[in-house]
Design an enzyme around this catalytic site. Sequence first.
Site, PDB file in Angstrom:
ATOM      1  N   ASP A 251     -49.686  -3.442  28.791  1.00 11.89           N
ATOM      2  CA  ASP A 251     -50.919  -2.662  28.842  1.00 11.89           C
ATOM      3  C   ASP A 251     -50.999  -1.941  30.183  1.00 11.89           C
ATOM      4  OD1 ASP A 251     -53.920  -2.061  28.501  1.00 11.89           O
ATOM      5  OD2 ASP A 251     -53.494  -3.240  26.706  1.00 11.89           O
TER       6      ASP A 251
ATOM      7  N   ASP B  44     -61.398 -15.666  36.433  1.00  9.48           N
ATOM      8  CA  ASP B  44     -61.291 -16.210  35.078  1.00  9.48           C
ATOM      9  C   ASP B  44     -59.899 -16.013  34.480  1.00  9.48           C
ATOM     10  OD1 ASP B  44     -62.944 -17.802  33.614  1.00  9.48           O
ATOM     11  OD2 ASP B  44     -64.084 -16.201  32.658  1.00  9.48           O
TER      12      ASP B  44
ATOM     13  N   ASP C 234     -42.222  -1.431  40.073  1.00 11.61           N
ATOM     14  CA  ASP C 234     -42.133  -2.479  41.096  1.00 11.61           C
ATOM     15  C   ASP C 234     -42.629  -3.800  40.522  1.00 11.61           C
ATOM     16  OD1 ASP C 234     -44.983  -2.436  41.170  1.00 11.61           O
ATOM     17  OD2 ASP C 234     -44.955  -0.844  42.667  1.00 11.61           O
TER      18      ASP C 234
ATOM     19  N   HIS D  16     -58.393  -1.760  31.114  1.00 12.08           N
ATOM     20  CA  HIS D  16     -58.128  -2.071  29.708  1.00 12.08           C
ATOM     21  C   HIS D  16     -57.290  -3.327  29.574  1.00 12.08           C
ATOM     22  CE1 HIS D  16     -56.245  -1.509  25.684  1.00 12.08           C
ATOM     23  NE2 HIS D  16     -57.375  -0.879  25.377  1.00 12.08           N
TER      24      HIS D  16
ATOM     25  N   ASN E  40     -64.621 -23.649  33.236  1.00 11.80           N
ATOM     26  CA  ASN E  40     -64.703 -23.458  34.689  1.00 11.80           C
ATOM     27  C   ASN E  40     -66.095 -23.019  35.125  1.00 11.80           C
ATOM     28  OD1 ASN E  40     -64.700 -20.886  33.646  1.00 11.80           O
ATOM     29  ND2 ASN E  40     -63.060 -20.091  34.967  1.00 11.80           N
TER      30      ASN E  40
ATOM     31  N   SER F 153     -58.239  -2.461  20.040  1.00 10.81           N
ATOM     32  CA  SER F 153     -57.634  -3.034  21.256  1.00 10.81           C
ATOM     33  C   SER F 153     -58.228  -4.396  21.576  1.00 10.81           C
ATOM     34  CB  SER F 153     -57.860  -2.098  22.448  1.00 10.81           C
ATOM     35  OG  SER F 153     -57.014  -0.983  22.393  1.00 10.81           O
TER      36      SER F 153
END
Length: 716
Positions: free
Chosen positions: A7, A16, A65, A74, A88, A234
């Site tokens: 993506d 998170d 890289d 996104h 958490n 998506s």
Amino acid sequence: MTVAVVDTGMDYNHPDLKDNVWHNPGEIPGNGIDDDGNGYVDDVIGWDFVDAQDCAGNEDCGPPDNDPMDGHGHGTHVSGIIGAVANNGQGVAGVGWGNRLMAVRAGYRVPSGAGALKNDNAAQAIVYAAQNGAKVINLSWGQSEPSNLIKDAIQFAADKDALICAAAGNAGSSTPIYPAGFNHPAVLAVGATDDQDGRAVFSNYGQWVHVSAPGVQILSTYLNGDYIKMSGTSMATPHVAGLAGLLFAHYPGISALEVKGRIMRSADVIPGLKGKNITSGRINLYTALTANYTSPHLFAINPASGHVGETVTIIGDGFGKEQAAGYVTFSPGIKAEVVSWSLTEIKCKIPSTAASGPVSVMTSAGAGNGVDFTLLTSFYTESLVPNGFLNKGTAQGWRADDKSWSYNLPFPFQFFGKIFNQVQVCSNGYLDFANGNYLTKNSDEMLKSRMIVAPLWGDLITNGSAQPNEDIYIHQPSSDSICFRWAGEYYQTGGQVNFEVILYQDGRIKFNYGSGNNSLPPTIGISGGDGLSYQLSAYNNVAELGGVQSALLTPIQYSFTINLDKGWNLISLPLVSETSQIAQIIKGQEDKIESIWSVQNGKWLAYSPQTPLLSDLEKMEVGYGYWIAAKQADTTIQIQGYPTIQTNSLESGWNLAGYYQLQSRATADALTYIDGKYSSVWSFEHGKWKNFDPNDPNLSDLDNLAPGLGFWIKLN
């Protein structure tokens, strides 16, 4: 389980996400060495493959890289849906909160703010993900045209037993996008549902989509530790990817195809998704994890209708990796010849004695459910005969790109049971009997929608320079035949094409092939234009057709028997007979028939076998209904002739009509040819009236129209 997110990257510092980010166990951070020898130096948490020139000013445009940080958002949102940390005390929890998230950046922000992705970068990213152990690869993006680079990358991932979860797209269309639209066993195409458990209005749909998942206003992780709501396929796709990761972890040793089958099989069937994906289903995580599946299960047969001898694909689950003792049956219990067999897909040929009805799969684990299949009437047989390319004719001066011309035939030509005296000749390699508007983009589906003869339909030109004297040529090899010859080239490649079609007065059609014809795969076949009456040639989609055998298409003559009860019968003729004279049609049965009646143009007409010269009804023709009074029960009418797509125009009010097809169909489907609304249909079968009400079909008892059936129909 490792799930790769190909993506726009990932905010791997998000509170998170950071504890669930995948770390390359073979790489030592920051030492400038490719420790694991995978070709990427210090790829500790993934890789950035973006190498573009059109990025927004603040984006990392390359070179590639080892920092897959997300500058768009996104990819971070998708990642949270798949595997945000649970328990958490903050934010959200991912579908598979134990999944490890591999960040593989291939997308980026362009100056307009939209996301973009290059095929070569995406293909490299998919290969990297599979090469480095990702069992699930999430692709929440797509494009209208297929890419061979991405297709090859998917095959590489499939060879590594990875599952590709791909977004179906947000155009609200049935047109496939890619890679979701690739017909590949490793691809799981995902549509979106809304908060009412129906198809999200934006979600693409169709039998190429496998399942759906929530995709409207989904809260998930975003850049800089934030959370936002986003909508789209998506967002639906990572729900499925997260579930896939859970299944790989829950069932050690399970294969990607088994995971795909389990996800599809466990989906909840939702009324609002009927026909919107192949399972009509929305994923169910609990069922996927806990259900015990043993026997085979069928989702669909593609296509759901076809002719004897054609190859169809059965899509399902639990077929077994090999056929072994398994087999496929068509109604009524006829075994089919199997072409290929895998866990989730079987290709087989339609048996010669098959009928419309359920298709099922039997394995050592038991019998699968049945899926409905409609056997279509075959109008022609095809045989390959010695090459008969004539290479003659008079040039018409039809040198053009994307153009058609009208031509008057020298004799009446019967095509799919209809008579034609004129044809449209198109530069793109086909004859059209009903429409002068040329077609450029060829496909099997487009062929089925037009009344055409296509000896080699593609994007052709007849005004190029690939060979001398490009044009369309016409001549009559004999008084009862006419030949159309194309000498041209493919628009895209310049490859030469030389081919002919001969129409014979007796209805035969012959395709001849000369030199060349070796470029893009063409569409080859004939069609009556109603979506059901067609024949694809053995040469359809074959790219190498230089000097091959000729294909001869011959109309099939059928025999059909109408059995009459004693008393009144409401019948029709399902074949175009060589004679329409009633005296010839009922020959040998005259003493058993009292009278024959019909309504045509609002007027009752009658025929009496005892006084034929005084009768005003002389003919029986396809499309009309006839009342016949039989004196005894063993009365039969034997018809020999050809099937047709010919229909008669109906008037407002009541019409006495006839069913003109050779296979039974559901009444509503059988009457789709009627141009106008109808309010009531009545038949009279074995002394009993039956009715179909289109406004209340559940209370109707005329469920199907059968060959030889006449009926009353009221048009509004």
